[in-house]
Each structure stands twice: as structure tokens, then as C-alpha cells.
Design a protein around this motif. Structure first.
Motif, PDB file in Angstrom:
ATOM      1  N   ALA A 128      31.472 -13.249 -19.043  1.00  0.00           N
ATOM      2  CA  ALA A 128      31.398 -11.797 -19.171  1.00  0.00           C
ATOM      3  C   ALA A 128      30.501 -11.460 -20.360  1.00  0.00           C
ATOM      4  N   THR A 129      29.429 -10.728 -20.131  1.00  0.00           N
ATOM      5  CA  THR A 129      28.498 -10.411 -21.211  1.00  0.00           C
ATOM      6  C   THR A 129      28.515  -8.916 -21.504  1.00  0.00           C
ATOM      7  N   ASP A 130      27.716  -8.156 -20.815  1.00  0.00           N
ATOM      8  CA  ASP A 130      27.584  -6.732 -21.109  1.00  0.00           C
ATOM      9  C   ASP A 130      28.572  -5.940 -20.245  1.00  0.00           C
ATOM     10  N   GLU A 131      29.762  -5.729 -20.768  1.00  0.00           N
ATOM     11  CA  GLU A 131      30.818  -5.065 -20.003  1.00  0.00           C
ATOM     12  C   GLU A 131      30.443  -3.620 -19.678  1.00  0.00           C
ATOM     13  N   ARG A 132      29.788  -2.960 -20.614  1.00  0.00           N
ATOM     14  CA  ARG A 132      29.418  -1.564 -20.371  1.00  0.00           C
ATOM     15  C   ARG A 132      28.410  -1.459 -19.221  1.00  0.00           C
ATOM     16  N   ARG A 133      27.435  -2.364 -19.217  1.00  0.00           N
ATOM     17  CA  ARG A 133      26.441  -2.330 -18.140  1.00  0.00           C
ATOM     18  C   ARG A 133      27.090  -2.598 -16.791  1.00  0.00           C
ATOM     19  N   VAL A 134      28.003  -3.562 -16.744  1.00  0.00           N
ATOM     20  CA  VAL A 134      28.687  -3.879 -15.491  1.00  0.00           C
ATOM     21  C   VAL A 134      29.503  -2.681 -15.023  1.00  0.00           C
ATOM     22  N   ALA A 135      30.195  -2.018 -15.947  1.00  0.00           N
ATOM     23  CA  ALA A 135      31.003  -0.852 -15.591  1.00  0.00           C
ATOM     24  C   ALA A 135      30.130   0.266 -15.010  1.00  0.00           C
ATOM     25  N   GLU A 136      28.978   0.494 -15.615  1.00  0.00           N
ATOM     26  CA  GLU A 136      28.081   1.534 -15.106  1.00  0.00           C
ATOM     27  C   GLU A 136      27.562   1.191 -13.721  1.00  0.00           C
ATOM     28  N   GLU A 137      27.229  -0.087 -13.511  1.00  0.00           N
ATOM     29  CA  GLU A 137      26.745  -0.495 -12.189  1.00  0.00           C
ATOM     30  C   GLU A 137      27.857  -0.381 -11.146  1.00  0.00           C
ATOM     31  N   LEU A 138      29.072  -0.725 -11.525  1.00  0.00           N
ATOM     32  CA  LEU A 138      30.191  -0.606 -10.606  1.00  0.00           C
ATOM     33  C   LEU A 138      30.387   0.844 -10.174  1.00  0.00           C
ATOM     34  N   ALA A 139      30.345   1.759 -11.142  1.00  0.00           N
ATOM     35  CA  ALA A 139      30.505   3.175 -10.806  1.00  0.00           C
ATOM     36  C   ALA A 139      29.419   3.629  -9.831  1.00  0.00           C
ATOM     37  N   GLN A 140      28.189   3.187 -10.046  1.00  0.00           N
ATOM     38  CA  GLN A 140      27.101   3.574  -9.165  1.00  0.00           C
ATOM     39  C   GLN A 140      27.285   2.992  -7.759  1.00  0.00           C
ATOM     40  N   ARG A 141      27.697   1.736  -7.703  1.00  0.00           N
ATOM     41  CA  ARG A 141      27.902   1.104  -6.394  1.00  0.00           C
ATOM     42  C   ARG A 141      29.037   1.769  -5.626  1.00  0.00           C
ATOM     43  N   LEU A 142      30.125   2.103  -6.318  1.00  0.00           N
ATOM     44  CA  LEU A 142      31.233   2.776  -5.642  1.00  0.00           C
ATOM     45  C   LEU A 142      30.835   4.183  -5.214  1.00  0.00           C
ATOM     46  N   ALA A 143      30.055   4.863  -6.046  1.00  0.00           N
ATOM     47  CA  ALA A 143      29.566   6.192  -5.672  1.00  0.00           C
ATOM     48  C   ALA A 143      28.701   6.122  -4.420  1.00  0.00           C
ATOM     49  N   ASP A 144      27.824   5.116  -4.342  1.00  0.00           N
ATOM     50  CA  ASP A 144      26.961   4.960  -3.163  1.00  0.00           C
ATOM     51  C   ASP A 144      27.787   4.637  -1.920  1.00  0.00           C
ATOM     52  N   ALA A 145      28.765   3.741  -2.052  1.00  0.00           N
ATOM     53  CA  ALA A 145      29.606   3.371  -0.913  1.00  0.00           C
ATOM     54  C   ALA A 145      30.402   4.573  -0.419  1.00  0.00           C
ATOM     55  N   THR A 146      30.841   5.410  -1.356  1.00  0.00           N
ATOM     56  CA  THR A 146      31.579   6.619  -0.983  1.00  0.00           C
ATOM     57  C   THR A 146      30.678   7.605  -0.271  1.00  0.00           C
ATOM     58  N   ARG A 147      29.484   7.821  -0.811  1.00  0.00           N
ATOM     59  CA  ARG A 147      28.552   8.769  -0.201  1.00  0.00           C
ATOM     60  C   ARG A 147      28.204   8.366   1.231  1.00  0.00           C
ATOM     61  N   MET A 148      27.985   7.073   1.455  1.00  0.00           N
ATOM     62  CA  MET A 148      27.654   6.601   2.805  1.00  0.00           C
ATOM     63  C   MET A 148      28.760   6.920   3.803  1.00  0.00           C
ATOM     64  N   ARG A 149      29.996   6.943   3.330  1.00  0.00           N
ATOM     65  CA  ARG A 149      31.139   7.148   4.230  1.00  0.00           C
ATOM     66  C   ARG A 149      31.497   8.610   4.417  1.00  0.00           C
ATOM     67  N   MET A 150      30.663   9.501   3.890  1.00  0.00           N
ATOM     68  CA  MET A 150      30.916  10.932   4.045  1.00  0.00           C
ATOM     69  C   MET A 150      30.121  11.556   5.182  1.00  0.00           C
ATOM     70  N   VAL A 151      29.348  10.742   5.909  1.00  0.00           N
ATOM     71  CA  VAL A 151      28.589  11.254   7.056  1.00  0.00           C
ATOM     72  C   VAL A 151      29.547  11.484   8.216  1.00  0.00           C
ATOM     73  N   SER A 152      29.596  12.720   8.711  1.00  0.00           N
ATOM     74  CA  SER A 152      30.532  13.041   9.785  1.00  0.00           C
ATOM     75  C   SER A 152      30.156  14.372  10.412  1.00  0.00           C
ATOM     76  N   ASP A 153      30.424  14.504  11.696  1.00  0.00           N
ATOM     77  CA  ASP A 153      30.234  15.773  12.380  1.00  0.00           C
ATOM     78  C   ASP A 153      31.552  16.521  12.564  1.00  0.00           C
ATOM     79  N   VAL A 154      32.608  16.033  11.909  1.00  0.00           N
ATOM     80  CA  VAL A 154      33.926  16.661  11.979  1.00  0.00           C
ATOM     81  C   VAL A 154      34.470  16.785  10.557  1.00  0.00           C
ATOM     82  N   PRO A 155      35.545  17.559  10.351  1.00  0.00           N
ATOM     83  CA  PRO A 155      36.087  17.736   8.996  1.00  0.00           C
ATOM     84  C   PRO A 155      36.504  16.406   8.356  1.00  0.00           C
TER      85      PRO A 155
END
Length: 635
Positions: free
Chosen positions: A235-262
């Protein structure tokens, strides 16, 4: 989300009985209330039930290519379908719809079996290629969507999204698979690839199966596996890893918001679902619809934490208090799962799915966060146990800790720090044996009391721990945490967690999507050193660090409650009458698997408060309910 089914003659081109296909497909109606479709041709019958999510008018199934010689039935969502569609168009393919289903057809034409490597999403699909006389059956990498299959003696291949649908196409349910029964009473579910019935299998996650007419049936092929971190990775740069994790989870969430229904989200008040809601809010132009299920019992209620997140992100929040008629819901659950399933949190999961469906058709969840980032208490305890073992020579562990385990009293109702017996017993065995003790419902002493000697002898020495040993060997690492997270990804995640969510949500006509199970996020997380996930008794360290800018501190750093209900207390109250009749149940007695006297003793001890056998007794109760439901006429 949908249900798929089919009957394929893999020997010749005999006519498929349309009534038989209709019986199978009809048992999947709850998975697809928006429509039904069938494809019948010489030697091939495919069925589909549709819950319309993408391209409501054009996405009907079965779906064909332009010439009609490739047809697919599909359950799931491909989150990268738009990019794949553009690529396939550039390669000369022509689309008649804008649905993700049609992408599968053309991806098969372009890449054949390798098409699954291009898909990012959750899926189970069956594709028939008339020109190649080939059936291609595939399941997503983490096992979010299910598919069962069987070969009949006369050369037919049957498949369906659920076990109860598949058995509707058979003249009678097959005999119980005794190894699967052993696994059920060990884990509370039947791990892939077995089902509770002999001869019926689940296609494992990240596998596909190809059958070519006139050729011997092949075996499932694994097309993906998670690569684990090297023990030398630091484990080296914990802050950098945390920031990348947040970005990856944000991207994965955004991809799953595509829908033609509520679309909305489950919001339990835990770290994982709260993180998903935070990133949904960032990507939504209107308030996110959130749903929480609470309990009248404060020790099981997390609504105050869910409300903190709902207020922070101004969500359109809906909550209800669990009001369970447990007696009637037991039989309902047994029917929905169509094989024994002993996770009592299936009850509130079913109810929160019904709540969500009144407001949305798609709900995002936090499922997978614990399995990917080490969030269960058993993960931290296992790491500590392995550290203790490393300080004691291997030859001394069994006699030292085994002796302590035998003489230390079982204090089920004492404070956790006094319950050392199980710890000593775990320390006396190897790493996998120790982890098995952490996850099993039925330790050896209780197994001897509950199960008959005839059943144990019929197993011929087989024990459920071998499931874990097989996966541990394939993990290929010595790191204790990485190894057990890999085991969980292969067993508990698809067999327990995702089975629970799929059946409960599908029974409500609701599609559930899990950003934490994006396979690219899972692969990246697996490459991280264990020190970033678990430290001491604290789990999901890097995930919590990554979410600090987005969530209230009390939500991130509090004791984990979990989505559970007071089963132990119910068995002395609302479920007492059913519990009293369990040992004499004709369905249970007819299997000759359960030692009646041993079961009666467990019931008596539990009711007197001598021991807490609630998890074991619940598993027996659900097994009995399964047996009764399996023999009841299909509705």
C-alpha cells in the motif's frame, strides 16, 4: 429484466411440444409482466418473459438478425451496448432496434463465443444459430443473472431462469442431490454449479456452454476470472487510491442509470448503498427516488442513517417499517426460490423490493461492497486468526487449540468476547477449514445431532468444505484476505446474496443493478493490497476513505447491523407453532435425512434459551417448506 427458457433437441430435429414450453415459460411470468414471446422451429423452442426497460417498443423477444437464422432470448442489461452498437455498425451490421438485446445477436455474428468478452453488464442469454446448428448459453461474470439447465435421457436440453420453471417441463421433479443437500445445510444455499436436484445444474458465473446438434454435449467453459493481488504489492499512496476508487464507483453508477423507465435506489443507511445514492445524485437532474425498509426493533433499524443521506442529497425518499407475517411469507419465499434458501434477510429484501416497485421499475443497490472490499466481520477475524496461527508451529496448532476448543464451554448467549470456543476450533484447523467454520450454519457437533447417520454414510466421505477448498486452490494466493474474498465471490455472492436479490426483486417486477459488481471495478479492487481493505477489526477501509467527501461520518464509521430480522425471538413467538410441528413434518420425515430426536432436542434447547439454534432451525424450516412447495401442484 426478464425470464428465459428453452427446449432444444440436440440429437435431431424433432418437434418441440409447444405446451411443454408454455408450462416452463409460464412459471416465469413474474419475471416479465410486460410481455411474452416464443420461437418454435424444427428441434428448437425458446421462451421469453419481458420486463421492459430499454427500447420499450422495439426490444421485444425473441429477437432475430436480419436473415432470421440467429435468434436470442436474454435476461439482463449490457451497460456498454451503445458503444458496441456503434462499433458493430462500423463493421457493417444493420440494426432494426435500439435495444441492447440486438447487440448480442450481431456481436455473435461478429465474434461468436468471444462476444462475451466484449459485454459489460449482467446477463444470462441463450442464442440459437440455425446455420451452425449451435445453442450458445452464457452467464455474466459475477453471477447476477441465473440460468439452470438439464439434459434429458432422450436427448433434449432444457434451460430456464429459475429452477421451478425448469422442473415444470419435466414429468416429475428429479431426486434430491445428496451432495447439494449437504452443501445447503452447511451454507444455507446450494452453491453453483449444483442445484438441489440431481441432474439439474446452474451455469456458473463467467461461463458459457455451447451445444452443437449431433455432437456430444460439451462442458461449461470459463471465460473470465478475477486476478488477485500479489502478496508483495504494498500500500503506497492511499489518498490516490481512494480518489481513483471514488471515480470508478461513480462511473459504474452512472453507467447503470440508463433506463427508459423510472429508476431509483435502495437506501439502507449502510456505506455501500449510501455511496451509490451519492453518485446517483451527482448524475441526476431530478431528485433520486430512494427506498428504505425499517424495523420496529431499534437493534435492527437503520432508518436514521438512511435519512441522513436522503436529506443530504434531497432525495425523493420513501420508507416503511417491516410488518411481517412470517408464517405466511415462509411458504411464499419457498415458492419464489424453488430450492431451499436459508438467508432470513430474504424476507425484508422481498418487502423492500415491493416498496421500491411502487415508485420505480429499476433500483440500484449496494450489493457486492462487502465481498469486494472486505466488509464482513468474518473477514477481519479470519485475518487475525491466520496471524495467530503464523506464530505457532504447524505441528502444535491442532493439539494446542484443539484441546482448548474441546474444554472451553459453548457460551452462545455470552458477550462476544467470551465466545472463544469457536475461535479455538478454527485455530486448530487449516486456513480453509477455519473459514468454513466462520460461514457454516452447521458445525460438526450440530451436524452429528441434526443429520441422520444413513445420510452421512450415503455421502461417501464428501463434505461441503470441499467447495471452499476447490475455490481456494484456484485462487492461487497465500494472502489470507485475498483468498477468502475470492471464495466469497465464487460462493456466497452468486449463491447467496445475488440469488436472494434476484428472486425477491423479480417477484416484484423490479430490476436491481449493482454498481459494485462492475467487473472492471471488481478486477481493479482485487489488485489492491489487503492492508487497504482490512486493518485490525475494521473492514472496507479504502472504500470508506474514498466516500468521506460524500457521506456523513456517522454513516461511514459505525457498527455494521446488516439487513436482518429477529428470527431467534420469532421462534419463541410468531413461529413457535410452526417450529413445534417441524420435527413431525411428513415432508421432512419422508426424506430420511433429518434425525428427529436430534431436531426435537435443538428445538427444545432453543425454546428454553439454553442455546441459540435459530439459524439452523430456520434452515430446516425453509428446507421443509421447499419440500412441501416442490410437491404441490403448480399454480
Amino acid at each position: 429484466m426478464c425470464g428465459i427458457s428453452g427446449i432444444v433437441d440436440i440429437v435431431a430435429r424433432r418437434s418441440i411440444d409447444p405446451d411443454r414450453l408454455a408450462r416452463i415459460n409460464g412459471r416465469l411470468a413474474h419475471r416479465g409482466p410486460d410481455g411474452e414471446g416464443r420461437h418454435l422451429a424444427a428441434g428448437i423452442g425458446l421462451g421469453h418473459r419481458r420486463l421492459a426497460i430499454i427500447d420499450l417498443e422495439g426490444g421485444k423477444q425473441p429477437l432475430y438478425n436480419e436473415t432470421g437464422d440467429v435468434v436470442v432470448v436474454y435476461n439482463g442489461e449490457l451497460y456498454n451496448f451503445a458503444a458496441l452498437r456503434d462499433e458493430l455498425i462500423r463493421r457493417g451490421h444493420h440494426f432494426a432496434t435500439r435495444s441492447d438485446t440486438e447487440v448480442i445477436v450481431h456481436a455473435w455474428e461478429e465474434w461468436q463465443e468471444a462476444c462475451v468478452h466484449r459485454f459489460r453488464g449482467m446477463f444470462a442469454f441463450a442464442l440459437w444459430d440455425e446455420t451452425r446448428q449451435t445453442l450458445f448459453l452464457a452467464r455474466d461474470r459475477l453471477g447476477e443473472k441465473p440460468v439452470y439447465y438439464t439434459h434429458t435421457p432422450d436427448g433434449l436440453f432444457l434451460f430456464a431462469s429459475e429452477l421451478g420453471a425448469l422442473t415444470a417441463g419435466l414429468s416429475a421433479p428429479p431426486a434430491l442431490d445428496l451432495e447439494a443437500v449437504e452443501e445447503y445445510f452447511a451454507f444455507g444455499y446450494v452453491p453453483d454449479p449444483k442445484s438441489i436436484y440431481a441432474g439439474i445444474r446452474k451455469l456458473p458465473p463467467a461461463h458459457h456452454l455451447s451445444l452443437r446438434r449431433g455432437e456430444p454435449a460439451g462442458e461449461p467453459v470459463c471465460y473470465w476470472d478475477v486476478a488477485l493481488a500479489s502478496p508483495s504489492l504494498q500500500a503506497t499512496d492511499e489518498r490516490r487510491v481512494a480518489e481513483e476508487l471514488a471515480q470508478r464507483l461513480a462511473d459504474a453508477t452512472r453507467m447503470r442509470m440508463v433506463s427508459d423507465v423510472p429508476i431509483g435506489a435502495f437506501l439502507s443507511g449502510g456505506v455501500d448503498s449510501s455511496g451509490v445514492v451519492a453518485f446517483m445524485a451527482q448524475n441526476s437532474h431530478s431528485p433520486v427516488r430512494t427506498c428504505s425498509m425499517g424495523s420496529a426493533d431499534p437493534s435492527f433499524d437503520e432508518r436514521e442513517f438512511a435519512l441522513q443521506v436522503a436529506r443530504r442529497y434531497a432525495t425523493d425518499h420513501h420508507e416503511e417499517v417491516v410488518c411481517l407475517d412470517a408464517t405466511s411469507l415462509i411458504d411464499r419465499l419457498a415458492s419464489l426460490y424453488s430450492e431451499p434458501f436459508a438467508d432470513s434477510s430474504a424476507l425484508p429484501t422481498y418487502l423492500v423490493s415491493q416498496l421500491a416497485r411502487r415508485h420505480v421499475t429499476v433500483a440500484l443497490s449496494g450489493d457486492g461492497g462487502d465481498e469486494v472490499f472486505g466488509g464482513y466481520r468474518r473477514h477481519a477475524f479470519h485475518v487475525k486468526e491466520e496471524a495467530v496461527k503464523a506464530t505457532v508451529p504447524a505441528g502444535l496448532r491442532a493439539p494446542l487449540f484443539g484441546t482448548l476448543g474441546r474444554i472451553y464451554p459453548r457460551l452462545d448467549r455470552a458477550p462476544r468476547w467470551l465466545r472463544a470456543k469457536a475461535t479455538f476450533e478454527s485455530l486448530a484447523t487449516d486456513a480453509v477449514g477455519g473459514y468454513f467454520r466462520a460461514v457454516t450454519l452447521l458445525p460438526e457437533a450440530q451436524r452429528t445431532q441434526l443429520l441422520t447417520r444413513d445420510f452421512t454414510q450415503a455421502l461417501g466421505g464428501y463434505r461441503a468444505v470441499e467447495v471452499l477448498r476447490g475455490h481456494a486452490a484456484r485462487a492461487g494466493v497465500d494472502d489470507p484476505l485475498a483468498r477468502v474474498l475470492y471464495i466469497d465471490l465464487k460462493t456466497w455472492l452468486p449463491g447467496g446474496m445475488l440469488t436472494k436479490v434476484d428472486r425477491a426483486s423479480m417477484a416484484s417486477g423490479l430490476e436491481v443493478r449493482a454498481p459494485f459488481l462492475d467487473h472492471e471495478l471488481v478486477s481493479w479492487a482485487a489488485s489492491l493490497p489487503s492492508a487497504l481493505k482490512v486493518r485490525g477489526l475494521d473492514g472496507k477501509l479504502i472504500l470508506k476513505k474514498s466516500l468521506e467527501p460524500y457521506l456523513p461520518h456517522p454513516v461511514l464509521y459505525r457498527a455494521k447491523k446488516g439487513f436482518s430480522i429477529p428470527i431467534a425471538r420469532w421462534m419463541r413467538g410468531a413461529l413457535a407453532t410452526r417450529l413445534d410441528g417441524l420435527a413431525t413434518s411428513p415432508a421432512l420425515s419422508g426424506t430420511h435425512l433429518i434425525n428427529r430426536r436430534g431436531l426435537e432436542q435443538m428445538i427444545a434447547d432453543h425454546k428454553r434459551g439454553v442455546a441459540d439454534h435459530s439459524r439452523i432451525l430456520w434452515s430446516v424450516m425453509m428446507f421443509d417448506a421447499f419440500l412441501q412447495t416442490a410437491r404441490a401442484p403448480a399454480s
